[in-house]
Motif scaffolding. Structure first.
Motif, PDB file in Angstrom:
ATOM      1  N   ARG A  21      -2.820  14.766  -3.805  1.00  0.00           N
ATOM      2  CA  ARG A  21      -2.913  14.901  -2.341  1.00  0.00           C
ATOM      3  C   ARG A  21      -1.943  15.961  -1.819  1.00  0.00           C
ATOM      4  O   ARG A  21      -1.294  15.771  -0.792  1.00  0.00           O
ATOM      5  CB  ARG A  21      -2.595  13.555  -1.688  1.00  0.00           C
ATOM      6  CG  ARG A  21      -3.569  12.454  -2.083  1.00  0.00           C
ATOM      7  CD  ARG A  21      -3.153  11.122  -1.486  1.00  0.00           C
ATOM      8  NE  ARG A  21      -4.082  10.056  -1.818  1.00  0.00           N
ATOM      9  CZ  ARG A  21      -3.989   9.295  -2.903  1.00  0.00           C
ATOM     10  NH1 ARG A  21      -3.006   9.478  -3.759  1.00  0.00           N
ATOM     11  NH2 ARG A  21      -4.877   8.339  -3.143  1.00  0.00           N
ATOM     12  N   LEU A  22      -1.851  17.069  -2.525  1.00  0.00           N
ATOM     13  CA  LEU A  22      -0.879  18.108  -2.166  1.00  0.00           C
ATOM     14  C   LEU A  22      -1.081  18.624  -0.749  1.00  0.00           C
ATOM     15  O   LEU A  22      -0.129  18.982  -0.051  1.00  0.00           O
ATOM     16  CB  LEU A  22      -0.969  19.274  -3.148  1.00  0.00           C
ATOM     17  CG  LEU A  22      -0.420  19.000  -4.557  1.00  0.00           C
ATOM     18  CD1 LEU A  22      -0.654  20.205  -5.452  1.00  0.00           C
ATOM     19  CD2 LEU A  22       1.067  18.653  -4.511  1.00  0.00           C
ATOM     20  N   GLU A  23      -2.353  18.618  -0.290  1.00  0.00           N
ATOM     21  CA  GLU A  23      -2.649  19.203   1.029  1.00  0.00           C
ATOM     22  C   GLU A  23      -2.039  18.400   2.170  1.00  0.00           C
ATOM     23  O   GLU A  23      -1.938  18.884   3.290  1.00  0.00           O
ATOM     24  CB  GLU A  23      -4.164  19.338   1.208  1.00  0.00           C
ATOM     25  CG  GLU A  23      -4.905  18.057   1.547  1.00  0.00           C
ATOM     26  CD  GLU A  23      -5.008  17.053   0.391  1.00  0.00           C
ATOM     27  OE1 GLU A  23      -4.616  17.392  -0.735  1.00  0.00           O
ATOM     28  OE2 GLU A  23      -5.478  15.920   0.638  1.00  0.00           O
ATOM     29  N   ARG A  24      -1.608  17.183   1.905  1.00  0.00           N
ATOM     30  CA  ARG A  24      -1.054  16.356   2.999  1.00  0.00           C
ATOM     31  C   ARG A  24       0.385  16.735   3.344  1.00  0.00           C
ATOM     32  O   ARG A  24       0.929  16.282   4.344  1.00  0.00           O
ATOM     33  CB  ARG A  24      -1.117  14.879   2.619  1.00  0.00           C
ATOM     34  CG  ARG A  24      -2.538  14.465   2.305  1.00  0.00           C
ATOM     35  CD  ARG A  24      -2.909  13.135   2.879  1.00  0.00           C
ATOM     36  NE  ARG A  24      -4.268  12.815   2.488  1.00  0.00           N
ATOM     37  CZ  ARG A  24      -4.693  11.601   2.191  1.00  0.00           C
ATOM     38  NH1 ARG A  24      -3.860  10.592   2.232  1.00  0.00           N
ATOM     39  NH2 ARG A  24      -5.946  11.404   1.863  1.00  0.00           N
ATOM     40  N   GLY A  25       1.035  17.524   2.501  1.00  0.00           N
ATOM     41  CA  GLY A  25       2.372  18.012   2.837  1.00  0.00           C
ATOM     42  C   GLY A  25       3.422  16.917   2.884  1.00  0.00           C
ATOM     43  O   GLY A  25       4.256  16.885   3.789  1.00  0.00           O
ATOM     44  N   LEU A  26       3.391  16.019   1.917  1.00  0.00           N
ATOM     45  CA  LEU A  26       4.332  14.896   1.896  1.00  0.00           C
ATOM     46  C   LEU A  26       5.027  14.807   0.539  1.00  0.00           C
ATOM     47  O   LEU A  26       4.556  15.360  -0.452  1.00  0.00           O
ATOM     48  CB  LEU A  26       3.579  13.590   2.190  1.00  0.00           C
ATOM     49  CG  LEU A  26       2.963  13.517   3.603  1.00  0.00           C
ATOM     50  CD1 LEU A  26       1.940  12.394   3.688  1.00  0.00           C
ATOM     51  CD2 LEU A  26       4.042  13.360   4.647  1.00  0.00           C
ATOM     52  N   SER A  27       6.151  14.090   0.510  1.00  0.00           N
ATOM     53  CA  SER A  27       6.970  14.052  -0.695  1.00  0.00           C
ATOM     54  C   SER A  27       6.572  12.931  -1.645  1.00  0.00           C
ATOM     55  O   SER A  27       6.022  11.910  -1.232  1.00  0.00           O
ATOM     56  CB  SER A  27       8.441  13.809  -0.338  1.00  0.00           C
ATOM     57  OG  SER A  27       9.010  14.913   0.276  1.00  0.00           O
ATOM     58  N   SER A  28       6.942  13.122  -2.890  1.00  0.00           N
ATOM     59  CA  SER A  28       6.900  12.019  -3.850  1.00  0.00           C
ATOM     60  C   SER A  28       8.307  11.444  -3.967  1.00  0.00           C
ATOM     61  O   SER A  28       9.296  12.035  -3.541  1.00  0.00           O
ATOM     62  CB  SER A  28       6.422  12.510  -5.213  1.00  0.00           C
ATOM     63  OG  SER A  28       7.501  13.127  -5.898  1.00  0.00           O
ATOM     64  N   LEU A  29       8.345  10.287  -4.573  1.00  0.00           N
ATOM     65  CA  LEU A  29       9.612   9.624  -4.845  1.00  0.00           C
ATOM     66  C   LEU A  29      10.575  10.522  -5.620  1.00  0.00           C
ATOM     67  O   LEU A  29      11.788  10.551  -5.348  1.00  0.00           O
ATOM     68  CB  LEU A  29       9.297   8.369  -5.668  1.00  0.00           C
ATOM     69  CG  LEU A  29      10.430   7.736  -6.418  1.00  0.00           C
ATOM     70  CD1 LEU A  29      11.282   6.960  -5.453  1.00  0.00           C
ATOM     71  CD2 LEU A  29       9.896   6.858  -7.513  1.00  0.00           C
ATOM     72  N   ASP A  30      10.042  11.282  -6.600  1.00  0.00           N
ATOM     73  CA  ASP A  30      10.910  12.121  -7.428  1.00  0.00           C
ATOM     74  C   ASP A  30      11.611  13.195  -6.601  1.00  0.00           C
ATOM     75  O   ASP A  30      12.745  13.569  -6.890  1.00  0.00           O
ATOM     76  CB  ASP A  30      10.101  12.795  -8.547  1.00  0.00           C
ATOM     77  CG  ASP A  30       9.796  11.830  -9.676  1.00  0.00           C
ATOM     78  OD1 ASP A  30      10.131  10.634  -9.528  1.00  0.00           O
ATOM     79  OD2 ASP A  30       9.214  12.269 -10.690  1.00  0.00           O
ATOM     80  N   GLU A  31      10.941  13.690  -5.563  1.00  0.00           N
ATOM     81  CA  GLU A  31      11.572  14.702  -4.710  1.00  0.00           C
ATOM     82  C   GLU A  31      12.688  14.085  -3.873  1.00  0.00           C
ATOM     83  O   GLU A  31      13.738  14.706  -3.660  1.00  0.00           O
ATOM     84  CB  GLU A  31      10.516  15.389  -3.845  1.00  0.00           C
ATOM     85  CG  GLU A  31       9.643  16.295  -4.692  1.00  0.00           C
ATOM     86  CD  GLU A  31       8.296  16.580  -4.088  1.00  0.00           C
ATOM     87  OE1 GLU A  31       7.837  17.718  -4.207  1.00  0.00           O
ATOM     88  OE2 GLU A  31       7.673  15.669  -3.511  1.00  0.00           O
TER      89      GLU A  31
END
Ligand SMILES: [Zn+2]
Length: 283
Positions: free
Chosen positions: A214-224
């Motif tokens: 879901r890269l297009e949503r512009g949100l972070s993952s936990l790892d970031e």
């Protein structure tokens, strides 16, 4: 500073039996400064319960003042705005800071969701309280009560979002929701804003696997979130803005995975917590 989480969810409210522990309301946080001044960060649906609680005090008598910081104007950060009861009490006053180029543009956005087609009140000028809308510039600190607030943009899809660093009486909170870093990961600018914070509230919408879909949503993952916390050497990390499809069990797993991530990076001293509705944190 005394912080309370009123909404910790991203994108859309997600009430139901699967989200009772962390809560289903969208982003809203309140902060009581060392001098008693009230700061509200974002106005998702969690703002409704915050408003009801404030009505027990001076805001119920038209004697309240607060500063509202808006990271950006996506629905999950402004949808509680028309349902925040203290806005309807004459005598209350609010200073609203957001990241538009001009106050006029920010007003238009806030008015947009209250247009007659969407909402019966039609304008926030009809709500009763005095609302003073101001544009907040990156890198220009503003004084709010006893605190200094610095804002910086983080990438978030088509339009960026503001992150806030709030310093009060030697303590620092950073609120960084909706951070959609590029292929190079967490930016130097983001790390710089978070440097040494006592508490970092960081977007942790997804597991890394779900984020990749879901890269297009512009949100972070936990790892970031973990990477930012480690590089900025913060003391505590609060995961925040969970995907609407994650139940309490999935959020528990995010927190456990974050703990492991910090340990593996040699950051055993960094505390991690999962933001939950009603949770209060002293900073
Ligand atoms: Zn959001």
């Amino acid at each position: 500073m005394e912080l309370t989480f009123w909404g910790v969810r991203g994108s859309i409210p997600s009430p139901g039996p699967a989200t009772v522990r962390y809560g289903g309301n969208t982003s809203c946080v309140s902060l009581r400064l060392s001098d008693g001044a009230l700061v509200i960060i974002d106005c998702g649906t969690g703002a409704r319960n915050l408003g009801l609680s404030l009505m027990q005090g001076p805001f119920g008598q038209g004697k309240g003042h607060a500063t509202l910081l808006l990271s950006h104007a996506h629905w999950d950060h402004i949808q509680g705005f028309p349902f925040f009861t203290p806005f309807y009490v004459a005598g209350n006053s609010f200073t609203i800071y957001g990241g538009a180029r001009t106050p006029g543009l920010l007003e238009q956005v806030l008015e947009g969701q209250m247009a007659a087609q969407y909402f019966p009140v039609q304008s926030f000028r009809n709500m009763g309280a005095r609302l003073d809308v101001r544009a907040l510039s990156e890198g220009e600190p503003v004084r709010v009560g006893a605190a200094t607030v610095r804002a910086a943009y983080v990438p978030h899809g088509v339009t960026p979002a503001l992150a806030f660093r709030i310093e009060d009486a030697g303590r620092t909170l950073v609120y960084m929701s909706d951070a959609g870093y590029g292929a190079d990961g967490v930016t130097e600018g983001a790390v710089g804003l978070c440097r040494g914070a006592d508490l970092l509230i960081h977007d942790s919408t997804y597991t890394p696997e779900d984020r990749a879909l879901r890269l297009e949503r512009g949100l972070s993952s936990l790892d970031e979130a973990v990477d930012c916390a480690v590089r900025a050497e913060v003391k505590r990390l609060a995961l925040f803005h969970y995907d609407q499809d994650y139940g309490d069990h999935e959020v528990d797993q995010l927190v456990a995975r974050g703990r492991r991530g910090l340990d593996e990076r040699g950051a055993k001293g960094v505390e991690i917590l999962g933001a939950a509705e009603g949770l209060m944190v002293t900073i």
